[in-house]
Design an enzyme around this catalytic site. Structure first.
Site, PDB file in Angstrom:
ATOM      1  N   HIS A  12       0.830  -1.217   0.000  1.00 12.65           N
ATOM      2  CA  HIS A  12       0.000   0.000   0.000  1.00 12.65           C
ATOM      3  C   HIS A  12       0.862   1.264   0.000  1.00 12.65           C
ATOM      4  O   HIS A  12       0.434   2.308   0.499  1.00 12.65           O
ATOM      5  CB  HIS A  12      -0.995  -0.004   1.171  1.00 12.65           C
ATOM      6  CG  HIS A  12      -2.056  -1.055   1.023  1.00 12.65           C
ATOM      7  ND1 HIS A  12      -3.186  -0.869   0.256  1.00 12.65           N
ATOM      8  CD2 HIS A  12      -2.122  -2.324   1.496  1.00 12.65           C
ATOM      9  CE1 HIS A  12      -3.924  -1.981   0.288  1.00 12.65           C
ATOM     10  NE2 HIS A  12      -3.294  -2.877   1.033  1.00 12.65           N
ATOM     11  N   LEU A  72      -2.072 -12.407  -5.977  1.00  8.46           N
ATOM     12  CA  LEU A  72      -0.863 -12.614  -6.781  1.00  8.46           C
ATOM     13  C   LEU A  72      -0.972 -11.933  -8.145  1.00  8.46           C
ATOM     14  O   LEU A  72      -0.201 -12.198  -9.054  1.00  8.46           O
ATOM     15  CB  LEU A  72      -0.590 -14.120  -6.954  1.00  8.46           C
ATOM     16  CG  LEU A  72      -0.429 -14.872  -5.632  1.00  8.46           C
ATOM     17  CD1 LEU A  72      -0.253 -16.365  -5.887  1.00  8.46           C
ATOM     18  CD2 LEU A  72       0.765 -14.330  -4.837  1.00  8.46           C
ATOM     19  N   ASP A 105       1.957  -3.762  -9.630  1.00  3.18           N
ATOM     20  CA  ASP A 105       1.722  -5.081 -10.224  1.00  3.18           C
ATOM     21  C   ASP A 105       2.032  -5.080 -11.718  1.00  3.18           C
ATOM     22  O   ASP A 105       2.697  -5.981 -12.234  1.00  3.18           O
ATOM     23  CB  ASP A 105       0.263  -5.507 -10.006  1.00  3.18           C
ATOM     24  CG  ASP A 105      -0.144  -5.453  -8.552  1.00  3.18           C
ATOM     25  OD1 ASP A 105       0.751  -5.367  -7.680  1.00  3.18           O
ATOM     26  OD2 ASP A 105      -1.349  -5.493  -8.265  1.00  3.18           O
TER      27      ASP A 105
HETATM   28  C1  GLA Z   1      -2.905  -4.428  -4.959  1.00  2.00           C
HETATM   29  C2  GLA Z   1      -2.731  -3.287  -5.944  1.00  2.00           C
HETATM   30  C3  GLA Z   1      -1.299  -2.733  -5.904  1.00  2.00           C
HETATM   31  C4  GLA Z   1      -0.865  -2.429  -4.480  1.00  2.00           C
HETATM   32  C5  GLA Z   1      -1.172  -3.588  -3.545  1.00  2.00           C
HETATM   33  C6  GLA Z   1      -0.909  -3.263  -2.105  1.00  2.00           C
HETATM   34  O1  GLA Z   1      -2.131  -5.514  -5.363  1.00  2.00           O
HETATM   35  O2  GLA Z   1      -3.027  -3.716  -7.256  1.00  2.00           O
HETATM   36  O3  GLA Z   1      -1.213  -1.593  -6.735  1.00  2.00           O
HETATM   37  O4  GLA Z   1      -1.444  -1.234  -4.023  1.00  2.00           O
HETATM   38  O5  GLA Z   1      -2.524  -4.018  -3.656  1.00  2.00           O
HETATM   39  O6  GLA Z   1       0.434  -3.055  -1.904  1.00  2.00           O
END
Ligand code: GLA
Length: 395
Positions: free
Chosen positions: A34, A124, A171
């Site tokens: 986050h 994931l 991600d």
């Molecule tokens: C999800 C979101 C990411 C990130 C994570 C928490 O995976 O897609 O952008 O914010 O939560 O770290």
């Protein structure tokens, strides 16, 4: 048969001759949770679990996508200026086409057969895998060189504006830039990154709690809004603050009175988590494995108590992991409210770790967790396909 063979056979059965095939991976985040949408730092790694796409060009402007997982097809028109989301799985790939067009790319019509083995709802990033895979395919088929930064940004935009999930860039970025044997230390403001080697004797062990609480998407957007509120209030006295990335721990404490207790806790998590990312990256780089455990536990506790995105199953899974031999560190990974934990485990101990954690988790919850033992994998790219008709090459 490997993924390439299977994909090729399925594609040919449905669409005829195949032009090329592509793969984009899911990810696991070692630390920095986050923080991405707060312009902060993250340390994810790409994994072998991936989305694959077989692809061919079309003469018209249609995009036809068949999902092998859902056994369902969808068709949209790339020239339609008014593509709309439907709330279905295809919003991810269609959203990517929409975002690439908005980024100025002309796209040719295409047939895509997609299939993935990143479990959905496990934290994931099955969504980034499908987005990046389809985006990569559409760019290449349309004759555009793949600019990975622009691709990652377009995929994030698809998810933010088409799907309606206000995720950060982590991600999609690591699905584009992952490297075998390495985690990716990313500055989510500048998008500068550095590869951090994960020691050879260390396995990434991912434990899926097999629960995904319904709140996940709405609570995610709420957390993001709370961080923005923190920034608004702190910027009244600290004009340089554009994101929580710009706030130091002493500044946060000094101006705590401007914040509600909840917003203070959200900010505290982000500020301390950014510090932990740098410490963990340095420890991995220097092979100082003794401090990993505390850093990962601090991250987990901060997500549990201050950011409040953990849940009983994740806490249990981390607790069970910490009792095993050969564990360098354990914490929840991804957005939270269920999903998976990441455990750094000594390779020689990983089988025993998997067996013991699975048994203990099952006896406490009645659930059988999926546990993946892996190493950091390569990011998105073209898949080498077996020759389509090898006998034709024999004189
Ligand atoms: C999800 C979101 C990411 C990130 C994570 C928490 O995976 O897609 O952008 O914010 O939560 O770290």
């Amino acid at each position: 048969m490997d993924q390439g063979h299977v994909l090729q056979a399925d594609f040919v059965a449905m669409f005829g001759p195949l032009t090329a095939a592509y793969r984009a991976p899911g990810r696991v985040n070692l630390i920095g949770e986050h923080t991405d949408y707060n312009d902060g730092f993250v340390l994810p790694a790409a994994i072998e679990l991936s989305c694959w796409a077989g692809a061919s060009m079309r003469e018209d402007s249609k995009l036809t996508i068949h999902s092998g997982n859902f056994d369902e097809s969808v068709q949209s028109d790339l020239d339609d200026p008014d593509l709309q989301p439907s709330g279905k799985w295809w919003d991810y790939p269609v959203g990517v086409a929409w975002a690439l067009r908005r980024a100025g790319y002309r796209l040719r019509g295409a047939n895509l057969y997609i299939r993935g083995d990143v479990p959905i709802g496990a934290g994931l990033s099955s969504s980034a895998a499908i987005e990046v895979c389809v985006g990569y395919a559409l760019l290449e088929l349309s004759g555009h060189p793949v600019d990975r930064i622009r691709l990652a940004r377009a995929c994030q935009r698809a998810e933010n504006e088409f799907v309606g999930m206000r995720c950060g860039i982590m991600d999609q970025f690591v699905s584009c830039y992952g490297a075998a044997g390495h985690a990716v230390l990313l500055d989510c403001r500048s998008l500068d990154y550095r590869l951090v080697p994960v020691p050879d004797q260390m396995q990434l062990v991912i434990c899926n709690t097999m629960v995904k609480h319904k709140l996940a998407a709405s609570e995610y957007n709420t957390r993001r809004a709370e961080c923005e509120e923190g920034v608004r209030r702190l910027a009244q006295v600290l004009p340089h603050v554009r994101a929580l990335r710009d706030v130091s721990r002493p500044q946060l404490e000094r101006h705590r009175g401007l914040l509600t207790q909840t917003i203070y806790k959200r900010c505290l998590h982000v500020v301390t988590e950014n510090e932990r990312v740098h410490k963990l990256a340095a420890a991995l780089q220097d092979g100082e494995t003794s401090i990993l455990s505390q850093l990962m536990l601090d991250s987990h506790r901060s997500l549990r108590d201050d950011y409040e995105v953990s849940c009983a199953e994740l806490d249990l899974m981390v607790d069970l992991a910490c009792r095993q031999e050969g564990v360098f560190g354990a914490r929840m990974t991804g957005g939270g409210f269920g999903g998976s934990t990441i455990n750094l485990v000594n390779a020689a101990d990983s089988d025993e770790f998997r067996r013991r954690v699975a048994a203990a988790y099952h006896s406490a919850t009645g659930l059988n967790p999926d546990i993946y033992v892996c190493r950091p994998a390569q990011g998105a790219g073209v898949v080498d396909l077996p020759a389509r008709n090898p006998s034709a090459e024999v004189p």
